[in-house]
Design an enzyme around this catalytic site. Structure first.
Site, PDB file in Angstrom:
ATOM      1  N   THR A   9      14.477  79.081 -22.171  1.00 51.11           N
ATOM      2  CA  THR A   9      13.445  80.067 -22.537  1.00 51.11           C
ATOM      3  C   THR A   9      13.035  80.812 -21.269  1.00 51.11           C
ATOM      4  O   THR A   9      13.648  81.800 -20.905  1.00 51.11           O
ATOM      5  CB  THR A   9      12.245  79.398 -23.231  1.00 51.11           C
ATOM      6  OG1 THR A   9      11.799  78.279 -22.452  1.00 51.11           O
ATOM      7  CG2 THR A   9      12.624  78.906 -24.622  1.00 51.11           C
TER       8      THR A   9
ATOM      9  N   LYS B 280      16.066  71.635 -20.402  1.00 51.91           N
ATOM     10  CA  LYS B 280      15.427  72.923 -20.186  1.00 51.91           C
ATOM     11  C   LYS B 280      13.934  72.713 -20.065  1.00 51.91           C
ATOM     12  O   LYS B 280      13.355  71.753 -20.586  1.00 51.91           O
ATOM     13  CB  LYS B 280      15.741  73.900 -21.322  1.00 51.91           C
ATOM     14  CG  LYS B 280      15.234  73.536 -22.705  1.00 51.91           C
ATOM     15  CD  LYS B 280      13.768  73.834 -22.977  1.00 51.91           C
ATOM     16  CE  LYS B 280      13.415  75.268 -22.657  1.00 51.91           C
ATOM     17  NZ  LYS B 280      11.927  75.465 -22.822  1.00 51.91           N
TER      18      LYS B 280
ATOM     19  N   THR C 206       8.513  74.086 -23.566  1.00 53.49           N
ATOM     20  CA  THR C 206       8.845  72.739 -23.988  1.00 53.49           C
ATOM     21  C   THR C 206       9.888  72.112 -23.088  1.00 53.49           C
ATOM     22  O   THR C 206      10.694  72.795 -22.487  1.00 53.49           O
ATOM     23  CB  THR C 206       9.369  72.814 -25.432  1.00 53.49           C
ATOM     24  OG1 THR C 206       8.337  73.300 -26.261  1.00 53.49           O
ATOM     25  CG2 THR C 206       9.854  71.487 -25.944  1.00 53.49           C
TER      26      THR C 206
ATOM     27  N   GLU D 117       7.545  77.426 -13.643  1.00 57.68           N
ATOM     28  CA  GLU D 117       7.169  78.838 -13.719  1.00 57.68           C
ATOM     29  C   GLU D 117       6.334  79.246 -12.503  1.00 57.68           C
ATOM     30  O   GLU D 117       5.251  78.720 -12.263  1.00 57.68           O
ATOM     31  CB  GLU D 117       6.392  79.101 -15.006  1.00 57.68           C
ATOM     32  CG  GLU D 117       7.262  79.001 -16.236  1.00 57.68           C
ATOM     33  CD  GLU D 117       6.498  79.077 -17.539  1.00 57.68           C
ATOM     34  OE1 GLU D 117       7.148  79.245 -18.591  1.00 57.68           O
ATOM     35  OE2 GLU D 117       5.258  78.962 -17.520  1.00 57.68           O
TER      36      GLU D 117
ATOM     37  N   ASN E 193       2.539  83.454 -17.982  1.00 56.87           N
ATOM     38  CA  ASN E 193       1.915  82.891 -19.175  1.00 56.87           C
ATOM     39  C   ASN E 193       0.913  83.826 -19.821  1.00 56.87           C
ATOM     40  O   ASN E 193       0.608  83.697 -21.012  1.00 56.87           O
ATOM     41  CB  ASN E 193       1.292  81.534 -18.833  1.00 56.87           C
ATOM     42  CG  ASN E 193       2.357  80.473 -18.688  1.00 56.87           C
ATOM     43  OD1 ASN E 193       2.842  79.950 -19.678  1.00 56.87           O
ATOM     44  ND2 ASN E 193       2.755  80.178 -17.459  1.00 56.87           N
TER      45      ASN E 193
ATOM     46  N   SER F 152       4.410  88.757 -25.211  1.00 55.12           N
ATOM     47  CA  SER F 152       4.566  90.222 -25.250  1.00 55.12           C
ATOM     48  C   SER F 152       5.967  90.649 -24.851  1.00 55.12           C
ATOM     49  O   SER F 152       6.793  89.846 -24.476  1.00 55.12           O
ATOM     50  CB  SER F 152       3.543  90.866 -24.337  1.00 55.12           C
ATOM     51  OG  SER F 152       3.686  90.398 -23.015  1.00 55.12           O
TER      52      SER F 152
END
Length: 464
Positions: free
Chosen positions: A194, A220, A241, A329, A459, A464
């Site tokens: 993702t 992942k 996740t 991230e 985040n 979007s």
């Protein structure tokens, strides 16, 4: 990823005239992904990843299928999220394992939609994915009551799957389109992704009783990472996740495989944190198909080789789990939090978790600030089986390059810290924070990262 927040596009720009924090670019993560020799992968598996239409861009893979082609029975084990809002694929996979007594021959995974909090329709869609993948298995009869497929999903919560696209994608997979080489593994791993910036794959060989076996896996995750997973029997307990699978050609009984995985997960995937948020979909699956075992019987929990296998699985799972944190991230740091001298493993693990999830600690790591008081505050907030004696506690920063560690607290007394040296250590991309409680002989490790401005941007824009 190397993306800077839109409100501060210039590398090195200060946030204000009074701020000493400089917005840093996110380090490139691609170096953690490299080709693996084809003969490194376990025997008896075929897999691939394709685009089926869950994601908008046709060049982005979003559906992975893994099949065990071994003529021997394939043992399966899994650990699932303990989140109260368990996603439909979690509930369905648990049901498959219970009805099959720990046997499964396939895994199907989609990315782009989590199929979580989707009610009755979500369960129907997850079962439809299972049945469509069952149909790809050689020798599988439609009349058989039990299913052989475990299912996983990842992506946005609260949206229904475009199930017709997924089922069409599964049914389009004929045997020649699946493979066992690195390219096939890479496609499958990419279909898991993702917000990940690289596909996460590892493989290794190991020895049991003089025989060589192979183990390979993929996972992942980059955000919504603070797993708390348990075996199906522990399902009733109430944290993008974490999904992962590990495949081996060793022969292990279902019960022994579940026992080994539960032990391994507690010391690997349950010991990582990016942001302290537990997903609705967290799942780790292991398949053992015995394809390289010859006439050797399945290892059970009483076999002397069980501990060897369990420890090999634990080490391998830790390597996979660390890749998730390295790809956190917006992360600019990879930090090992080691807690030693604890009364029990659980005590050490809880303290390491508290430090690793502290927003104050994680922002200090980003700012390269040796604010060890925040580490102590996180340590002291955890009730332990034996109360902490502050005058026994030590805190040390340990560089990854093997140079001298920097003690900042010794037996509860603060050291006169060399701030220049502290800055040198914390400016590195990788280092260790070591806490010795002085209460016992047990220890645990956690792997975490910092909080950056890029994490907030990612985040804030996720849907979007």
């Amino acid at each position: 990823m190397n993306r800077l927040p839109s409100f501060c596009p210039t590398i090195g720009r200060r946030l204000s005239s009074s701020s000493t924090i400089i917005v840093k670019p996110v380090p490139a993560k691609e170096r953690h992904h490299a080709p693996i020799p084809n003969d490194s992968f376990p025997y008896g598996y075929s897999l691939t990843g394709v685009h089926c239409g869950v994601k908008k861009k046709s060049s982005v893979l979003d559906l992975a299928v893994i099949l065990s082609t071994s003529p021997k029975p394939t043992a399966a084990a899994a650990c699932f999220t303990r989140n109260a809002f368990k996603a439909a694929p979690v509930l369905v996979s648990k049901d498959v394992l219970e009805k099959s007594a720990g046997r499964a021959r396939a895994i199907v995974t989609n990315s782009g939609c989590a199929n979580a909090v989707t009610g009755k329709q979500g369960l129907e869609d997850a079962w439809a994915m299972v049945k469509a993948t069952d149909a790809l298995l050689p020798g599988k009869l439609k009349s058989q009551d039990t299913s052989d497929t475990l299912v996983m999903s990842t992506g946005v919560i609260g949206q229904n799957l475009p199930i017709s696209k997924i089922l069409a994608g599964i049914s389009s997979l004929v045997p020649p389109s699946l493979g066992s080489d690195f390219a096939s593994w890479e496609c499958a791993a990419k279909a898991f992704m993702t917000t990940d910036t690289f596909p996460k794959i590892r493989a290794r060989a190991f020895t049991l009783g003089g025989q060589t076996f192979r183990m390979a896996g993929m996972d992942k995750g980059a955000g919504m990472i603070h797993p708390d997973m348990g075996p199906p029997s522990d399902f009733g307990q109430l944290h993008a996740t974490l999904l992962g699978c590990i495949l081996t050609d060793a022969a292990v009984s279902p019960k022994a495989l579940q026992s080994a995985l539960t032990y391994a997960v507690e010391r690997s995937f349950n010991s990582i944190s990016v942001d302290g948020d537990m997903s609705t979909n967290d799942t780790i699956i292991v398949l053992a198909n015995g394809a390289a075992a010859g006439e050797t019987k399945e290892i059970d929990e009483h076999d002397p080789l069980f501990t060897v296998f369990r420890d090999e699985l634990t080490s391998f799972a830790a390597e996979l789990a660390q890749l998730v944190v390295r790809d956190g991230e917006g992360a600019t740091k990879f930090v090992t939090v080691s807690v030693e001298g604890a009364p029990t493993f659980t005590d050490a693990h809880r303290v390491a978790s508290s430090i690793s999830t502290s927003a104050l600690v994680k922002t200090a790591l980003y700012g390269e600030d040796a604010n060890w008081g925040r580490i102590l505050a996180a340590t002291g907030s955890v009730p332990l089986s034996t109360p902490i004696d502050p005058y026994r506690v030590n805190v040390t920063f340990v560089p990854a390059d093997g140079s001298a560690p920097l003690p900042v607290l010794v037996r509860g007394e603060p050291e006169l810290v060399d701030e220049v040296r502290a800055k040198e250590i914390l400016s590195e991309e990788e280092f260790e924070v070591k806490v010795d409680l002085g209460l016992g002989s047990e220890s645990a490790q956690y792997w975490t990262c910092d909080f950056s401005y890029e994490y907030v941007r990612i985040n804030g824009d996720y849907r979007s």
